[in-house]
Design an enzyme around this catalytic site. Structure first.
Site, mmCIF file in Angstrom:
data_model
loop_
_atom_site.group_PDB
_atom_site.id
_atom_site.type_symbol
_atom_site.label_atom_id
_atom_site.label_comp_id
_atom_site.label_asym_id
_atom_site.label_seq_id
_atom_site.Cartn_x
_atom_site.Cartn_y
_atom_site.Cartn_z
ATOM 1 N N HIS A 1 -15.341 -2.144 -5.715
ATOM 2 C CA HIS A 1 -15.992 -1.704 -4.483
ATOM 3 C C HIS A 1 -16.960 -2.730 -3.914
ATOM 4 O O HIS A 1 -17.150 -2.805 -2.704
ATOM 5 C CB HIS A 1 -16.630 -0.332 -4.690
ATOM 6 C CG HIS A 1 -15.585 0.742 -4.614
ATOM 7 N ND1 HIS A 1 -14.953 1.222 -5.728
ATOM 8 C CD2 HIS A 1 -15.007 1.342 -3.545
ATOM 9 C CE1 HIS A 1 -14.043 2.109 -5.353
ATOM 10 N NE2 HIS A 1 -14.050 2.201 -4.032
ATOM 11 N N GLU B 1 -3.526 9.171 -2.572
ATOM 12 C CA GLU B 1 -3.874 7.976 -3.360
ATOM 13 C C GLU B 1 -3.560 8.148 -4.838
ATOM 14 O O GLU B 1 -3.787 7.247 -5.638
ATOM 15 C CB GLU B 1 -5.335 7.581 -3.159
ATOM 16 C CG GLU B 1 -6.343 8.676 -3.441
ATOM 17 C CD GLU B 1 -7.795 8.233 -3.175
ATOM 18 O OE1 GLU B 1 -8.052 7.030 -3.047
ATOM 19 O OE2 GLU B 1 -8.668 9.116 -3.094
ATOM 20 N N ASP C 1 -6.168 2.860 -4.507
ATOM 21 C CA ASP C 1 -5.977 3.669 -5.707
ATOM 22 C C ASP C 1 -4.510 3.941 -5.953
ATOM 23 O O ASP C 1 -4.075 4.015 -7.104
ATOM 24 C CB ASP C 1 -6.766 4.979 -5.598
ATOM 25 C CG ASP C 1 -8.218 4.756 -5.978
ATOM 26 O OD1 ASP C 1 -8.449 4.121 -7.011
ATOM 27 O OD2 ASP C 1 -9.107 5.184 -5.224
ATOM 28 N N CYS D 1 -5.814 3.818 4.952
ATOM 29 C CA CYS D 1 -7.185 3.295 5.005
ATOM 30 C C CYS D 1 -7.505 2.410 3.811
ATOM 31 O O CYS D 1 -8.637 2.008 3.626
ATOM 32 C CB CYS D 1 -8.193 4.429 5.125
ATOM 33 S SG CYS D 1 -8.189 5.538 3.710
HETATM 34 C C1 PEP Z 1 -8.239 3.678 -1.470
HETATM 35 O O1 PEP Z 1 -8.220 4.060 -2.644
HETATM 36 O O2 PEP Z 1 -7.335 3.011 -0.951
HETATM 37 C C2 PEP Z 1 -9.411 3.975 -0.615
HETATM 38 C C3 PEP Z 1 -9.375 3.745 0.660
HETATM 39 O O3 PEP Z 1 -10.514 4.484 -1.216
HETATM 40 P P1 PEP Z 1 -11.529 3.667 -2.151
HETATM 41 O O4 PEP Z 1 -11.193 2.216 -2.050
HETATM 42 O O5 PEP Z 1 -12.908 3.963 -1.663
HETATM 43 O O6 PEP Z 1 -11.275 4.234 -3.497
HETATM 44 MG MG MG Z 2 -9.578 5.574 -3.320
#
Ligand code: PEP
Ligand code: MG
Length: 761
Positions: free
Chosen positions: A364, A605, A629, A676
């Site tokens: 992250h 996801e 994910d 996303c």
């Molecule tokens: C993902 O998992 O692609 C997502 C957009 O969420 P995060 O990266 O915050 O887990």
């Molecule tokens: Mg995610």
């Protein structure tokens, strides 16, 4: 056996240099195996020769000089085969080669095992006997186990330059290159500032200081404070302790005596290290000494030392300047494990780049860095980060590499890339108000992913058509407790108002995995498969309801809120969450707010959700694919682990197939669908997703103009032809290579990044 292996590894890890580490290995292995000889040969990275680096039993005077060619002798045979060679009569083997000056002629039996790190043979560990006797299976297994454990330590020591310190002209030469993982594209040239989490002695870096007196007085003040603390604790407990036990406190105080630890630490400070670094050096040295003892009572003294070290450190850190004050000019932040909250401590305009030894491109912190457009390298496992304070460096966020002590020539060539990036940025700005449309008129909606309030303005400046993912955990992470409902209303209102009337998709708290809240620790063996996302919030209704209420209240009068549920792996979670959203909405409506029931959607996801698109679609208003994910869970590759980062690839044919299935199913159910995850912000990913049929892509503000530029320069038909060519390929690498070629042929590669950054010096 296990204890012995552990002790040897600990001792080697604590060694101050590569030669010291190698010497410990040969000494300890010879004793443990009762061998007459133990030697270690390392591969010279330039000549590929096997150099005898350390030995017990052979003539140690030739260590560092005697060497074997890559095809010479039994040692190189072990290396070439990458497996053990165990012989009772080495001399009669056709590959035997007498290494002059070593005194090896007396030894008949030979066991050599390779030292392998990340598929690469680093060297060979050898034991020998005078008698003609084969080493038994147990001995062979012991040596293999030890070698496997030590390979990482040796690789690290080599990569960090300790190998060069064997030569007399040992000062660091220019352009030392370290490999990492591309975290966020872009190039940064600046000095490094090393950061570390507080109260952890092991991660304290070395730092050269000029004002030695100031360091000495800070150290003495900390020492005084610790002595006082210990005396106080001793007095407080004295009623309850026998005189023997009370004596323990005196032992503690004695350790801090001017003639003992304190003296050694002062000497290190006088040698030029800052007080915290000197403390770490001395305490670690003594701990490793105690740890090695066979007597359990003495081994326990290591924990006393650890405790004392921590106490002194915390007093030293009390008065240390905070991180922001260390940035007189903008710099590259380097740390063992950078976290999102560390970024919050430094003004953004002071951060030129980021380097994290741990983590990978989908951690992250890397996602945040991309959102903020900060060049970042992750997973630079071999970077000697503790020695890099104030050192000049270049980071290449395209290729995932770090250069320290760069030469003028290298700086010049990377400066060219920085200049080209700037020019490209300006070109992008002209696209702000133009639609994201292919040359043949196919329209795509580009949304933005946000986390910080600063993201709102950057996104609007870049022409985002709405927020496709607002990661609410970011404002939760930078606090010291859960934000109240009222605080959350204010935070969400900023996002909703900033974009109104365009839609703003607010995701409910997605903590767990690698996103920890400092005030709500979740300690699990397997956090990505554990208590994460919707699983946590459905177990804590007070957190979930406060958040939903805050979102709905914040949308009052704006009516542009969409609520997104993360980590959905079954239908019941959606039903439960929906009931709570409806309840919160009814209550708020009753309280007189001007609100509408928000649209509710789920993230796809988790692989289970891929196969339940139909059932999920019947419950919710929209869906958003979290490709980060989804890739992690489909490929069973931790998105955060640099060791398996090569396997983490969203262009893996299985991931592409899953993405295609999702869009086909969703079209069948006529449900709105977006992506996303980071793949949407990668021009190559965006092209393929568009060709599959996705028409909303949500990405960081940094990626948005780049994706728009690429889409505006191809036709939908071209994109579909590209998808056709790659969808049935068997390897992820083949997909990426083919796409690179097709994008070059379509003349859009130039828009993606400036002239290819350098992949080697
Ligand atoms: C993902 O998992 O692609 C997502 C957009 O969420 P995060 O990266 O915050 O887990
Ligand atoms: Mg995610």
């Amino acid at each position: 056996m296990l204890g012995l292996l552990r002790r040897i590894t600990q001792e080697v890890t604590a060694a101050q240099s590569l030669p010291a580490a190698l010497d410990i290995i040969v000494r300890r292995v010879r004793r443990a195996m009762r061998a007459e000889v133990c030697s270690i040969y390392l591969v010279d990275p330039n000549s590929q020769d096997y150099i005898l680096m350390a030995t017990r039993g052979l003539n140690s005077e030739v260590a560092g000089q005697a060497s074997l060619k890559p095809d010479e002798g039994l040692v190189s045979l072990v290396g070439r085969r990458a497996e053990p060679v165990n012989l009772e009569d080495a001399h009669s083997h056709p590959s035997f080669h007498y290494l002059k000056g070593t005194g090896e002629e007396r030894y008949q039996s030979f066991l050599g095992v390779p030292i392998i790190h990340h598929r690469q043979v680093l060297g060979v560990l050898v034991v020998q006997h005078e008698d003609k006797r084969r080493f038994d299976e147990g001995e062979e297994a012991f040596l293999i186990t030890l070698s496997a454990q030590l390979a990482g330590v040796i690789a690290h020591a080599e990569a960090t330059g300790a190998m060069t310190s064997l030569n007399s002209n040992a000062k660091p030469e220019g352009d030392l290159r370290y490999k990492g993982i591309a975290g966020s594209s872009g190039v940064a040239i600046a000095k490094a500032i090393v950061v570390y989490p507080p109260a952890d002695l092991n991660v304290i870096p070395d730092r050269k200081v000029d004002d030695i007196e100031a360091e000495l007085s800070a150290f003495n003040a900390a020492l005084l404070a610790v002595r006082k603390d210990i005396k106080k604790a001793g007095n407080r407990l004295s009623k309850h302790l026998s005189s023997d036990e009370k004596a323990l406190f005196d032992v503690y105080l004695k350790m801090l005596d001017d003639n003992a630890l304190a003296y050694e630490i002062e000497q290190k400070i006088r040698g030029g290290n800052w007080a915290q670094g000197a403390l770490r050096e001395v305490i670690q040295f003594h701990i490793s000494h105690f740890d090695r003892m066979d007597d359990p009572y003495l081994r326990e003294r290591a924990s006393d030392l650890r405790d004392l070290g921590r106490r002194i450190l915390s007093h030293l850190q009390e008065n240390a300047p905070n991180l922001a004050d260390r940035f007189s000019e903008s710099a590259i932040i380097v740390g063992e494990e950078l976290t999102a909250s560390m970024l919050g401590e430094v003004p953004l305009d002071k951060i030129k780049g980021l380097v994290s030894v741990m983590g990978s491109g989908n951690s992250h912190v890397a996602i945040l860095a991309r959102a903020m457009g900060i060049p970042t390298v992750m997973g630079a496992l071999d970077l000697p980060y503790t020695q890099l304070e104030n050192v000049d460096m270049i980071i290449d966020g395209y290729q995932g590499q770090v250069f320290t002590y760069p030469s003028d020539t290298l700086i010049e060539s990377f400066q060219q890339i920085v200049d080209e990036e700037k020019a490209l940025e300006e070109e992008y700005l002209t696209l702000k108000d133009l639609p994201c449309e292919t040359c043949d008129g196919h329209r795509l909606s580009l949304f933005v992913n946000t986390g910080l309030s600063a993201d709102i303005w950057r996104s609007l400046d870049r022409g985002a058509e709405g927020i496709g993912l607002y990661r609410t955990e970011v404002p939760f992470m930078v606090r010291e407790r859960f934000p109240t409902e009222a605080e959350q209303v204010a935070i969400y209102r900023q996002q909703l108002e900033g974009f109104a009337p365009a839609p703003v998709t607010v995701r409910t708290l997605d903590i767990g995995g690698d996103k920890a809240l400092p005030y709500f620790p979740i300690n699990e063996e397997n956090p990505f498969l554990g208590w994460r996302g919707i699983r946590v919030t459905l177990d804590h209704l007070e957190i979930f309801l406060a958040q939903i209420r805050a979102m709905i209240k914040a949308s009052s009068g704006l009516h542009n809120l969409k609520i997104l549920l993360p980590m959905i792996s079954n239908v019941a979670e959606v039903e439960d969450a929906l009931a709570l959203v409806r309840r919160a909405y009814a209550e708020i409506k009753e309280e007189g707010y001007d609100v509408k029931m928000p649209e509710v959607g789920v993230m796809i996801e988790v692989p289970a959700a891929v196969y339940q698109v139909k059932q999920l679609a019947s419950l919710v208003d929209f869906m958003s694919v979290g490709s980060n994910d989804l890739t992690q869970y489909l490929l069973a590759v931790d998105r955060n682990n640099p060791r398996v980062a090569d396997l983490y690839n969203s262009f893996h044919p299985a991931v592409l197939r899953a993405l295609l299935n999702i869009v086909i199913e969703a079209q069948h159910e006529s449900i709105s669908l977006s992506v996303c995850g980071e793949m949407a912000g990668d021009p190559m990913g965006a092209i393929l997703l568009m060709a599959m049929g996705y028409d909303i892509l949500s990405m960081s503000a940094t990626s948005l103009p780049k994706v728009k530029a690429v889409i505006r320069n191809i036709t939908e038909e071209q994109a579909q032809l590209m998808l056709e060519q790659v969808i049935s390929l068997a390897h992820a690498d083949a997909v990426v290579q083919t796409m690179n070629r097709l994008m070059r042929e379509a003349n859009i590669e130039r828009l993606v990044r400036p002239s290819k950054s350098k992949s080697s010096k």
